[in-house]
Design a protein around this motif. Sequence first.
Motif, PDB file in Angstrom:
ATOM      1  N   ARG A   1       6.515  -4.946  -3.769  1.00  9.83           N
ATOM      2  CA  ARG A   1       6.471  -6.188  -4.541  1.00  9.83           C
ATOM      3  C   ARG A   1       6.087  -7.368  -3.662  1.00  9.83           C
ATOM      4  O   ARG A   1       5.287  -8.223  -4.079  1.00  9.83           O
ATOM      5  N   ARG A   2       6.623  -7.426  -2.459  1.00 12.29           N
ATOM      6  CA  ARG A   2       6.269  -8.521  -1.561  1.00 12.29           C
ATOM      7  C   ARG A   2       4.798  -8.429  -1.155  1.00 12.29           C
ATOM      8  O   ARG A   2       4.113  -9.447  -1.019  1.00 12.29           O
ATOM      9  N   ALA A   3       4.311  -7.185  -0.956  1.00 12.86           N
ATOM     10  CA  ALA A   3       2.912  -7.016  -0.584  1.00 12.86           C
ATOM     11  C   ALA A   3       1.987  -7.478  -1.701  1.00 12.86           C
ATOM     12  O   ALA A   3       0.968  -8.142  -1.456  1.00 12.86           O
ATOM     13  N   VAL A   4       2.298  -7.142  -2.945  1.00 14.18           N
ATOM     14  CA  VAL A   4       1.485  -7.569  -4.080  1.00 14.18           C
ATOM     15  C   VAL A   4       1.467  -9.094  -4.183  1.00 14.18           C
ATOM     16  O   VAL A   4       0.419  -9.715  -4.389  1.00 14.18           O
ATOM     17  N   ALA A   5       2.647  -9.707  -4.010  1.00 10.37           N
ATOM     18  CA  ALA A   5       2.716 -11.166  -4.079  1.00 10.37           C
ATOM     19  C   ALA A   5       1.937 -11.817  -2.943  1.00 10.37           C
ATOM     20  O   ALA A   5       1.234 -12.818  -3.146  1.00 10.37           O
ATOM     21  N   GLU A   6       2.036 -11.269  -1.738  1.00  7.99           N
ATOM     22  CA  GLU A   6       1.337 -11.836  -0.589  1.00  7.99           C
ATOM     23  C   GLU A   6      -0.176 -11.676  -0.721  1.00  7.99           C
ATOM     24  O   GLU A   6      -0.938 -12.597  -0.412  1.00  7.99           O
ATOM     25  N   LEU A   7      -0.618 -10.522  -1.201  1.00 10.91           N
ATOM     26  CA  LEU A   7      -2.058 -10.297  -1.376  1.00 10.91           C
ATOM     27  C   LEU A   7      -2.655 -11.249  -2.406  1.00 10.91           C
ATOM     28  O   LEU A   7      -3.804 -11.685  -2.278  1.00 10.91           O
ATOM     29  N   GLY A   8      -1.900 -11.581  -3.426  1.00 12.07           N
ATOM     30  CA  GLY A   8      -2.406 -12.491  -4.439  1.00 12.07           C
ATOM     31  C   GLY A   8      -2.627 -13.897  -3.941  1.00 12.07           C
ATOM     32  O   GLY A   8      -3.368 -14.672  -4.568  1.00 12.07           O
ATOM     33  N   ARG A   9      -2.024 -14.258  -2.787  1.00 12.76           N
ATOM     34  CA  ARG A   9      -2.188 -15.604  -2.241  1.00 12.76           C
ATOM     35  C   ARG A   9      -3.246 -15.685  -1.155  1.00 12.76           C
ATOM     36  O   ARG A   9      -3.576 -16.778  -0.699  1.00 12.76           O
ATOM     37  N   LEU A  10      -3.776 -14.567  -0.700  1.00 12.57           N
ATOM     38  CA  LEU A  10      -4.715 -14.564   0.412  1.00 12.57           C
ATOM     39  C   LEU A  10      -6.123 -14.934  -0.051  1.00 12.57           C
ATOM     40  O   LEU A  10      -6.554 -14.581  -1.157  1.00 12.57           O
ATOM     41  N   ALA A  11      -6.850 -15.619   0.821  1.00 13.75           N
ATOM     42  CA  ALA A  11      -8.234 -15.994   0.532  1.00 13.75           C
ATOM     43  C   ALA A  11      -9.134 -14.755   0.614  1.00 13.75           C
ATOM     44  O   ALA A  11      -8.971 -13.911   1.501  1.00 13.75           O
ATOM     45  N   GLY A  12     -10.066 -14.673  -0.298  1.00 18.96           N
ATOM     46  CA  GLY A  12     -11.000 -13.557  -0.320  1.00 18.96           C
ATOM     47  C   GLY A  12     -10.552 -12.382  -1.154  1.00 18.96           C
ATOM     48  O   GLY A  12     -11.327 -11.450  -1.377  1.00 18.96           O
ATOM     49  N   VAL A  13      -9.304 -12.399  -1.634  1.00 17.59           N
ATOM     50  CA  VAL A  13      -8.786 -11.317  -2.470  1.00 17.59           C
ATOM     51  C   VAL A  13      -9.042 -11.674  -3.922  1.00 17.59           C
ATOM     52  O   VAL A  13      -8.566 -12.698  -4.418  1.00 17.59           O
ATOM     53  N   GLU A  14      -9.799 -10.824  -4.613  1.00 20.16           N
ATOM     54  CA  GLU A  14     -10.164 -11.114  -5.992  1.00 20.16           C
ATOM     55  C   GLU A  14      -9.235 -10.455  -7.003  1.00 20.16           C
ATOM     56  O   GLU A  14      -9.003 -11.007  -8.077  1.00 20.16           O
ATOM     57  N   ALA A  15      -8.718  -9.283  -6.691  1.00 19.38           N
ATOM     58  CA  ALA A  15      -7.848  -8.585  -7.641  1.00 19.38           C
ATOM     59  C   ALA A  15      -6.883  -7.690  -6.877  1.00 19.38           C
ATOM     60  O   ALA A  15      -7.232  -7.118  -5.835  1.00 19.38           O
ATOM     61  N   VAL A  16      -5.665  -7.604  -7.398  1.00 20.85           N
ATOM     62  CA  VAL A  16      -4.632  -6.750  -6.817  1.00 20.85           C
ATOM     63  C   VAL A  16      -4.022  -5.928  -7.940  1.00 20.85           C
ATOM     64  O   VAL A  16      -3.628  -6.470  -8.982  1.00 20.85           O
ATOM     65  N   ARG A  17      -3.957  -4.612  -7.728  1.00 19.25           N
ATOM     66  CA  ARG A  17      -3.407  -3.732  -8.768  1.00 19.25           C
ATOM     67  C   ARG A  17      -2.484  -2.695  -8.149  1.00 19.25           C
ATOM     68  O   ARG A  17      -2.892  -1.949  -7.252  1.00 19.25           O
TER      69      ARG A  17
ATOM     70  N   ALA B   1      -6.857 -10.764   8.906  1.00 16.79           N
ATOM     71  CA  ALA B   1      -5.899 -11.686   8.283  1.00 16.79           C
ATOM     72  C   ALA B   1      -5.056 -10.967   7.238  1.00 16.79           C
ATOM     73  O   ALA B   1      -3.847 -11.230   7.108  1.00 16.79           O
ATOM     74  N   ILE B   2      -5.676 -10.043   6.490  1.00 13.55           N
ATOM     75  CA  ILE B   2      -4.927  -9.290   5.482  1.00 13.55           C
ATOM     76  C   ILE B   2      -3.890  -8.398   6.146  1.00 13.55           C
ATOM     77  O   ILE B   2      -2.734  -8.319   5.688  1.00 13.55           O
ATOM     78  N   ARG B   3      -4.275  -7.732   7.218  1.00 13.37           N
ATOM     79  CA  ARG B   3      -3.320  -6.861   7.914  1.00 13.37           C
ATOM     80  C   ARG B   3      -2.165  -7.679   8.497  1.00 13.37           C
ATOM     81  O   ARG B   3      -0.996  -7.256   8.437  1.00 13.37           O
ATOM     82  N   THR B   4      -2.462  -8.834   9.071  1.00 14.95           N
ATOM     83  CA  THR B   4      -1.416  -9.677   9.655  1.00 14.95           C
ATOM     84  C   THR B   4      -0.441 -10.155   8.589  1.00 14.95           C
ATOM     85  O   THR B   4       0.783 -10.120   8.782  1.00 14.95           O
ATOM     86  N   ALA B   5      -0.962 -10.609   7.461  1.00 15.78           N
ATOM     87  CA  ALA B   5      -0.093 -11.095   6.390  1.00 15.78           C
ATOM     88  C   ALA B   5       0.760  -9.977   5.812  1.00 15.78           C
ATOM     89  O   ALA B   5       1.948 -10.170   5.512  1.00 15.78           O
ATOM     90  N   LEU B   6       0.165  -8.777   5.669  1.00 17.99           N
ATOM     91  CA  LEU B   6       0.938  -7.657   5.123  1.00 17.99           C
ATOM     92  C   LEU B   6       2.013  -7.196   6.103  1.00 17.99           C
ATOM     93  O   LEU B   6       3.086  -6.744   5.683  1.00 17.99           O
ATOM     94  N   THR B   7       1.739  -7.262   7.377  1.00 16.79           N
ATOM     95  CA  THR B   7       2.737  -6.855   8.369  1.00 16.79           C
ATOM     96  C   THR B   7       3.988  -7.729   8.278  1.00 16.79           C
ATOM     97  O   THR B   7       5.116  -7.238   8.433  1.00 16.79           O
ATOM     98  N   ARG B   8       3.791  -9.023   8.021  1.00 23.47           N
ATOM     99  CA  ARG B   8       4.944  -9.921   7.871  1.00 23.47           C
ATOM    100  C   ARG B   8       5.685  -9.657   6.564  1.00 23.47           C
ATOM    101  O   ARG B   8       6.917  -9.651   6.535  1.00 23.47           O
ATOM    102  N   ALA B   9       4.936  -9.436   5.478  1.00 23.87           N
ATOM    103  CA  ALA B   9       5.584  -9.263   4.178  1.00 23.87           C
ATOM    104  C   ALA B   9       6.144  -7.858   3.987  1.00 23.87           C
ATOM    105  O   ALA B   9       7.208  -7.687   3.385  1.00 23.87           O
TER     106      ALA B   9
END
Length: 272
Positions: free
Chosen positions: A54-70, A112-120
């Motif tokens: 759940r945290r990963a889905v929420a974090e991915l939705g806020r990242l730049a360059g991400v168009e869709a998360v499922r 940047a996506i890997r770094t953000a996901l590692t934190r979340a």
Amino acid sequence: MPWVLAIMMFLTVLAAAAGLGLGNAARNLDSQVGNRLVVQIVEANPDVRERQARRAVAELGRLAGVEAVRRVPPEEMERLMEPLLGKGVLETDVPVPAMIDVDVNQTASLDAIRTALTRAAPAARVDDSSQWLDPVARLIASLRWLAAGLVALMVGATTATVVLAARASLDTHRSTIEVLHLMGATDVQVARLFQRRIALDAAFGGTIGLVAASAVLLLIGNRVGALGSELVGSAGLPLASWMVLIALPVGSVGLATLVARTTILRALGKLL
């Protein structure tokens, strides 16, 4: 000559269809997989896995360059793993990773996506489809160049066939041509007689070759459709590709006419 041209057109259409189909497959593969990431939450504890997902889905939705998360639902996960692990694997104690499909654009940064996901979600793993897509894309590109080379060779062979046929016909009717010249016929008028005959032969051969090649392509298409493979099925021919294939015999008639006219006029110029 008509049957020789038919065989050449048959091979030309098959080679062109292969190139067009591979190009269509490359575009579909890039649009469906090229800009997609797969995130796995590899965690044995189901409660921790669910929180991190759940945290990963929420974090991915806020990242730049991400168009869709499922988030891949359990029913789909069950269907994907059933051929490998059997039915009901999610009901056992086997820890199954949570999977998240992510569509990105050209501005997305994988680091940047890997770094953000590692934190979340520390248990998150990011799979980049380009790691296995690049070799496939290079193979498809090589096969497309091969198909283009075969088409070019067949065009050259067709041109050579027309030249030989025109010269042979000119030698056969040399005495008739001399009589036509004595009656006042010009070289252009004589050349029109030859180019019209060759154009008719090219039209007949091109039509036969196109029909035979189309039958083979439709048969192969039915066999490919029976496989149920999305990757292989993406190499199909849309309407625009079929229009290109239909235009090949028309182009061959124009080429044969032009080559015959040029060959006859040059040969007649040397006779005078």
